[in-house]
Each structure stands twice: as C-alpha cells, then as structure tokens.
Design a protein around this motif. Sequence first.
Motif, mmCIF file in Angstrom:
data_model
loop_
_atom_site.group_PDB
_atom_site.id
_atom_site.type_symbol
_atom_site.label_atom_id
_atom_site.label_comp_id
_atom_site.label_asym_id
_atom_site.label_seq_id
_atom_site.Cartn_x
_atom_site.Cartn_y
_atom_site.Cartn_z
ATOM 1 N N TRP A 281 0.824 -1.208 0.000
ATOM 2 C CA TRP A 281 0.000 0.000 0.000
ATOM 3 C C TRP A 281 0.856 1.255 0.000
ATOM 4 C CZ3 TRP A 281 -2.899 -2.546 4.591
ATOM 5 C CH2 TRP A 281 -3.672 -3.591 4.096
ATOM 6 N N ARG B 53 2.096 1.785 -3.451
ATOM 7 C CA ARG B 53 1.122 2.369 -4.374
ATOM 8 C C ARG B 53 1.197 3.893 -4.304
ATOM 9 N NH1 ARG B 53 -4.521 1.038 -2.571
ATOM 10 N NH2 ARG B 53 -3.875 2.589 -1.064
ATOM 11 N N GLU C 172 4.222 5.055 -6.004
ATOM 12 C CA GLU C 172 4.061 5.000 -7.455
ATOM 13 C C GLU C 172 3.471 6.309 -7.963
ATOM 14 O OE1 GLU C 172 5.096 2.581 -9.413
ATOM 15 O OE2 GLU C 172 4.314 3.567 -11.207
ATOM 16 N N LYS C 173 2.549 6.885 -7.177
ATOM 17 C CA LYS C 173 1.972 8.169 -7.591
ATOM 18 C C LYS C 173 3.048 9.247 -7.611
ATOM 19 C CE LYS C 173 -2.562 7.059 -5.772
ATOM 20 N NZ LYS C 173 -3.440 7.205 -4.609
ATOM 21 N N ASP D 10 7.951 11.613 -12.986
ATOM 22 C CA ASP D 10 8.049 11.337 -14.409
ATOM 23 C C ASP D 10 7.569 12.531 -15.222
ATOM 24 O OD1 ASP D 10 8.499 9.995 -16.695
ATOM 25 O OD2 ASP D 10 6.756 8.690 -16.569
ATOM 26 N N ASN D 11 6.478 13.128 -14.787
ATOM 27 C CA ASN D 11 5.932 14.266 -15.525
ATOM 28 C C ASN D 11 6.629 15.575 -15.209
ATOM 29 O OD1 ASN D 11 3.472 13.595 -17.250
ATOM 30 N ND2 ASN D 11 3.169 12.365 -15.428
ATOM 31 N N ARG E 198 11.342 8.567 -13.663
ATOM 32 C CA ARG E 198 10.697 8.194 -12.423
ATOM 33 C C ARG E 198 11.684 8.190 -11.270
ATOM 34 N NH1 ARG E 198 6.677 4.521 -12.469
ATOM 35 N NH2 ARG E 198 7.944 3.019 -11.373
#
Lengths: 229, 430
Positions: free
Chosen positions: B168, B171, B174-175, B181-182, B187
């Motif tokens: 969890w 996760r 990951e966000k 990344d953006n 990443r």
Amino acid sequence: MQDNLEKPVLNTLNKEYSRERKLSFLERIYLPEVFKALWYTLKQMFSPKFTMNYPEEKWDPPSIFRGRPVLVEDNGQERCVACGLCARACPPLAISMQANEDSDDPKERYPDFFEINMLRCIYCGFCEEVCPEEAIVMSKDYDIVFESREQAIYDKERLLVPKEDLEERLEYLRNYRNNQFGQFWDFQEENNIHSVRDRDQNWESGLSLVDILEQQKKIDETKASSTWS
Amino acid sequence: MKLKDIQSKAHPTFFKEHQKKLYQSLEDKHTTIEQVDVDDPLNTGMILNMGPQHPATHGVLRLMLELRGESIVKTKLDIGYLHRGVEKIAENKTYQEFMPYTDRMDYLSPYSNNVALCTAVEKIADVEVPERAHYIRMIGSELARISSHLLWLGTLVMDAGAVSFFIWTFREREKIYDIMDNLTGHRFTVSHARIGGVANDITPEAMGLIKEFIETFPQELKDYHKLLDRNRIFYDRNENVGVLTTEDALDIGATGPVLRASGYAFDIRKFTPYARYTEVEFEVPTRLEGDNLARYYVRMEEMHESIRIIRQCLDKLPGGPVRTDNAKQAYPSKDEVYYSMEGMIHDFMMTDTGICPPEGAEAYHAVEAPKGELGYFIQSDGTGHPWRLKINAPSFANLQVLENILDGEMIADTVVIIGGVDPVMGEADK
C-alpha cells in the motif's frame, strides 16, 4: 519551534499525544485492531487496480520522458554536424563519433560514424540539452534489449529516427526547454543560416537556403552607395 | 566454550586480513568477554554474521553480532560494500556532469541530492537562482521526502511482520513516481536540478498530478495512522526498542529524524534555511523518547508537514524563468544557442569548461534530505572541476548509531531497529 538547541524539546503535531503511548483495554486485547486492519485490507481489494499487465499492455510515456537517445533524421539525412559536444557532455562517456566533411552539402560536416553504447547510457539527457543543432533527442523507447555487448553499441543506422516520429518530443522541447529567459531580443531565425534545423520552415522571404546564401553573396558584392563615414 | 579468541574458532575464507580485523575489533570493543554457561543452551554465546546479502539490512549492510542466547551483547558494523568512489569521480567531472551521479547516492530521494549539489556549487560560485526555480526545487525535495519516508514506513512495517502494508505504501510511492516522471522526465533518476536553476518548468500534467496528490495523500496518511498507531503488535515491536538518548545522539552525530526523535529539534530548513524555506510555515516534529516508536511518529508527522509545505509552495509559486540568465554561470536558452553565435559559444564553453568558482574557494552547503543533513563540501582550484568534493551523507552518520542502540536488544529486533534508523547504503558507502 524553539529558537535555540540548549535542551531537548518535545514538539508534537499529534493532538492526542498524551494517549500516544497508552493503549486502552480494548486495544490491548488486540482483536478490534485485527478486525480494523482486516477491514482495511478488504477495502483495498475493491479499490481500482493500480498495476499494468506489462508485456501485453504497454505504458505510453509522456513527452517529457527521457528514453533512448536518438539522432533526428531530417529529409533523409541526420541533422548532426559531429561537433562532439554530446560526447563531451556525456557523464558516463557513452557516445563516440568521427566527423567527416562534405563540401557539396550546405551542412558541410556529418558524422562518419556515430555510436552510443547503450550499456553505458544513463538517460540523463545531457546530450540533448547541449546539442546546438537539435540533432540528438531523447525518444520514448524504454524497453531496450540486446543479446550481446556488441549489439548494445548502437550505430548510426539504428540511432536515426525521422523527425516526423519525434514530433511530440520536439514540441515539448520547443515549449519547455528552448524558451528564452531573461533579456529579450528578437531572434532572427535566419541568423543561423548554417543550421539545418529550420531548412524546411516557411521563411518570410520564401527563399530556399541556397537562394538565401546566393542573395547574401550578391548583397555583399554590391558596392555601397555611400561610405557611411 | 570460551569466546576469548574468536579468531581461532572462525576460519575466514574470503579476504582473511579484513575478516581478522573485524573479529579483532569485535573482541576489542569492550574490555571483558564473559564466560558462557555451557549447561544452559539458552545462554549460548554465538557470533552471528548478518549480511551483506540479507533482505532486511536495506542493501548491503553487514552486521557482526555477538549473541548471548537471544540478546545481542555487542555489535560491529561493516560498511563499504557499495563503495563506488563517487567523490573521486567528481574530481574528474565538471560540476554539471557530476550531477547525475548524485541521483545514485541516496536513491530513495534523488531530488534532494540534486538540490544539495547544485546549491553547494551555487554557493561557491556565487550564482543567483530565480525565484520560480527555488519553489520548484522545494516542491521536488518535499515530494522526495514523502517518497523516502513512504519506503521507510513500508519496510519498517514489513520488518515488523505485516507484508501487505508495504504494497500500500508502494502504491502511494508510485503516484510520486508518476509526478516525478511528468515533472522531471524520469521516475527514479531524476537529474532535474541544474546549477543556477532547474532543467525545465513544471508541465501542466505534472502540476495536475501534484495537486491531485496533495489532496488525496493526507487521507491515506490518516488511514496509516489508524492502522498502526493503536495496533498492539506494531506498538510492542517498536516501543522502547533501540532507545537512543539525546546525549548519545549528539555524541555520535546522528542527524535527521533519528536525532529529532531523541528530542533535539535540529532541522537545516529552520536553522540555516536554503531555497525559500523562510517563506513557508512548517513545524519540526520532535519526540523525547528516542525509541523506534518515536522515530515512527516523527517521520509520519514530517510527511504531514511536507504536504503543508508543498501546498504553500503551489500557492506562492511565482512566474518567471527557471534558470539564471548569465551564460557564464548556466546554460543559455536553446533559442539563443540555435540562433546566435554568442549563445553557441557559451553552450560550448559551459559544456567543456563548465562553471569555474574562484581559485582556492571553499564552501560547505547542507540541505535537509529525508535522512538528515546532507552536505557537500567543495574545494575549488579555479577550474571547472572540483579539486576536492566531500559528501557528508546522513545515512553514514546515522549508521554509527546502530552499534550503540543494538547492544542489549533482542536479536529479533535487529531488523526493526535497522528499519527505524533507515539507512541507504548507496549514500553511506558513496
């Protein structure tokens, strides 16, 4: 927040700090907490899936993504003039090249060979950042596979990608990387007539690069009407 | 059995001199070696080698534990298995070229590392950074702090026995990776900060993701609190485990959350502010207990504060350029490079020579990385390469604490204590 560090100090954001280290009877018998955790786990089972079935589903990176560095192919020819700046900027020394000259081409110089060792490349994007011709850019390729060390050295054939396939990255570079900051002055794109970068653009004069060069030559040869002194 | 001479019992097969020195130092650490009661098997003495290949040591940390039954009598730490000679590499690179190497130091929060190097170079070479770049750097650093603390939380709870919790927190990580990344283009190895600013402005996609993250993440954090705060298993595993007193923390030189959990409210962001940390409001959470539970609370509250800082940064984010407009100190814009001779020359000069601080100049600049004080000391000889670059890594300082706090603990608590100290070997070994 204390101003000095003379003595240890407690600074807690937890409103129930006094309870922080005391478990109540219900919490001590542990079972309610177990069910709370199990409830949370159950909730997670119904939350949207966050993963991707990778080889079947491919991830599409955003245009800012720095994937495999590629050479931009413009009108069937690389933009690269083999100045060697990317090889100099490359932190892991992955790029090697040999320049050659061709007097018939308005670009005059081209790389005889251009190799990137993909085992060394760290995808930092410095080659793209320093390139004065926008000749090497980072593409979106991220699954790079090879079967031997020799295959990992990418030569010009494998590096060249037509600029039509790199539209998104070039567009991103125009918007977020190339912008001038600080002092503003009007650029004359014709300033750099040697650049092959803009050869295809519709210039206001409507002339081709060769015509511009010839016109410039003509203007230079024309005698001035006054001596300006 | 007597442990008087460990060397006669142990038969090293790999790099004998090194092994012998380690056993020797283990014997020498305290003055006496106790007798072992052979009749009571629960009281058996044992030398346990933990790591360097061990999943719970967070990398390639090696511990030599002398056990009496289940409790640890003495500990000796062996680090250096991930040594890559980064400081020496720096001497052969320009400052700009060295920057991607800092991504690989504390690989859980690469953004902070980038910022640390760039601010140090900016200090020694006297470079002005535009306002907007400062705020982008702060946003990136705080996201990196949340990302690093999330990994710490997941692995700490996993070390304490709950595996699904790790997934969890990952996760949520990951966000943050998606944001990175953006925002930066990668990443993991972001390489986003540049000397004199940052590489590129925030894209609208990145801005949207950051705004979404700071809205949703506090709820997740609340859930984590609900799950762990009152959970008896987690509580019992962490309370009064690995207690570090304030005096010891200061003597050994602990930094970051480990020091703050011992009550010493030292935070570089407050005491020698860099970037624009003077412009934002935030608290420095501390605890007095100094045990693993205190470290848990301090780090959890730091994540709250990071969200608060990002919110304020987004509110205050000024417009303008993201890199300094001085071609002797930073790369000119690509528009200038493409269309003007001066821009092109500066592009070549910046790449080949780089930024040249004055000869004989020295500077030390530290930032508050997630693990603690991350400082870069640079000595210049007037060229574009540093004459000497020393990295003061927080994980290295915090690892020194381990020998102190592991002594007397139970062997089963070793992994929890390592998890609580949260070392990153890439940074400690450099």
